[in-house]
Design an enzyme around this catalytic site. Structure first.
Site, mmCIF file in Angstrom:
data_model
loop_
_atom_site.group_PDB
_atom_site.id
_atom_site.type_symbol
_atom_site.label_atom_id
_atom_site.label_comp_id
_atom_site.label_asym_id
_atom_site.label_seq_id
_atom_site.Cartn_x
_atom_site.Cartn_y
_atom_site.Cartn_z
ATOM 1 N N ASP A 21 8.903 -34.920 -8.962
ATOM 2 C CA ASP A 21 8.541 -34.870 -7.551
ATOM 3 C C ASP A 21 7.060 -34.501 -7.432
ATOM 4 O O ASP A 21 6.555 -33.636 -8.142
ATOM 5 C CB ASP A 21 9.422 -33.841 -6.816
ATOM 6 C CG ASP A 21 9.364 -34.016 -5.312
ATOM 7 O OD1 ASP A 21 10.362 -34.444 -4.712
ATOM 8 O OD2 ASP A 21 8.285 -33.740 -4.716
ATOM 9 N N ASN A 57 19.471 -35.590 0.653
ATOM 10 C CA ASN A 57 19.321 -35.424 2.098
ATOM 11 C C ASN A 57 19.610 -36.751 2.793
ATOM 12 O O ASN A 57 19.197 -37.804 2.314
ATOM 13 C CB ASN A 57 17.893 -34.968 2.429
ATOM 14 C CG ASN A 57 17.585 -33.600 1.842
ATOM 15 O OD1 ASN A 57 18.427 -32.709 1.867
ATOM 16 N ND2 ASN A 57 16.379 -33.435 1.315
ATOM 17 N N HIS A 90 17.714 -40.790 -3.054
ATOM 18 C CA HIS A 90 17.221 -40.065 -4.223
ATOM 19 C C HIS A 90 17.995 -38.768 -4.339
ATOM 20 O O HIS A 90 18.250 -38.081 -3.355
ATOM 21 C CB HIS A 90 15.719 -39.796 -4.117
ATOM 22 C CG HIS A 90 15.264 -39.302 -2.779
ATOM 23 N ND1 HIS A 90 15.121 -40.128 -1.684
ATOM 24 C CD2 HIS A 90 14.941 -38.068 -2.352
ATOM 25 C CE1 HIS A 90 14.729 -39.428 -0.651
ATOM 26 N NE2 HIS A 90 14.612 -38.163 -1.012
ATOM 27 N N LEU A 91 18.345 -38.465 -5.567
ATOM 28 C CA LEU A 91 19.012 -37.207 -5.875
ATOM 29 C C LEU A 91 17.934 -36.251 -6.367
ATOM 30 O O LEU A 91 17.246 -36.531 -7.351
ATOM 31 C CB LEU A 91 20.048 -37.477 -6.971
ATOM 32 C CG LEU A 91 21.090 -36.410 -7.264
ATOM 33 C CD1 LEU A 91 21.937 -36.107 -6.027
ATOM 34 C CD2 LEU A 91 21.984 -36.874 -8.414
HETATM 35 P P1 5GP Z 1 13.353 -36.177 0.984
HETATM 36 O O1 5GP Z 1 12.584 -35.252 1.894
HETATM 37 O O2 5GP Z 1 13.379 -37.584 1.505
HETATM 38 O O3 5GP Z 1 14.724 -35.667 0.620
HETATM 39 O O4 5GP Z 1 12.565 -36.176 -0.383
HETATM 40 C C1 5GP Z 1 11.441 -36.972 -0.605
HETATM 41 C C2 5GP Z 1 10.737 -36.375 -1.803
HETATM 42 O O5 5GP Z 1 9.809 -37.323 -2.305
HETATM 43 C C3 5GP Z 1 9.920 -35.102 -1.470
HETATM 44 O O6 5GP Z 1 10.401 -34.030 -2.262
HETATM 45 C C4 5GP Z 1 8.486 -35.500 -1.785
HETATM 46 O O7 5GP Z 1 7.751 -34.442 -2.362
HETATM 47 C C5 5GP Z 1 8.661 -36.666 -2.746
HETATM 48 N N1 5GP Z 1 7.586 -37.637 -2.699
HETATM 49 C C6 5GP Z 1 7.033 -38.177 -1.583
HETATM 50 N N2 5GP Z 1 6.097 -39.076 -1.922
HETATM 51 C C7 5GP Z 1 6.058 -39.096 -3.281
HETATM 52 C C8 5GP Z 1 5.285 -39.839 -4.229
HETATM 53 O O8 5GP Z 1 4.439 -40.677 -3.903
HETATM 54 N N3 5GP Z 1 5.514 -39.586 -5.552
HETATM 55 C C9 5GP Z 1 6.454 -38.678 -5.958
HETATM 56 N N4 5GP Z 1 6.590 -38.511 -7.267
HETATM 57 N N5 5GP Z 1 7.203 -37.979 -5.094
HETATM 58 C C10 5GP Z 1 7.006 -38.181 -3.770
#
Ligand code: 5GP
Ligand code: ZN
Length: 113
Positions: free
Chosen positions: A29, A86, A99-100
């Protein structure tokens, strides 16, 4: 399709992969919330967990199997870890490709915020 995680799968956007096979990619992440914070995603685009179909059941199992393998590799399996998916805005979903989250390396609070 303008999907961030599809672009990570196609390597259009850089990530730090920790595991990959024909159906799954796992990578670090960008904004880690724990010492270990890995995202495990299917290569098939599925927007939210509400969009998981019967045909995807094996794929979802493979995501958890990958999380287990990574947790063991990272040395957090014994102490414990959290897997979270989520769904939609109230849960904090910001990227609409399932995503997990695999979180570990510290004690987690419950209930989550
Ligand atoms: P959500 O909030 O949708 O459950 O999780 C999305 C996750 O993706 C977040 O923890 C955020 O830090 C991560 N994320 C967002 N953009 C990027 C990216 O460009 N690269 C990586 N490796 N993680 C990302
Ligand atoms: Zn996608």
């Amino acid at each position: 399709m303008n999907c961030l995680f599809c672009k990570i799968i196609s390597k259009e956007i850089h990530s730090k992969p920790v595991y990959e096979d024909e159906s799954i990619l796992a990578f670090e992440d960008l904004n880690p919330q724990a010492p270990v914070h890995i995202l495990i995603i299917p290569k098939k685009h599925i927007s939210t967990s509400l969009d998981i179909k019967d045909d995807d059941n094996e794929l979802i199992g493979q995501m958890f199997q990958a999380a287990n393998r990574i947790a063991k590799d990272k040395g957090i399996a014994e102490k414990g870890f959290r897997t979270v998916m989520n769904c939609n805005h109230d849960a904090g979903q910001t990227v609409f490709h399932i995503h997990l989250h695999l979180l570990g390396g510290r004690a987690m609070n419950w209930p989550p915020g």
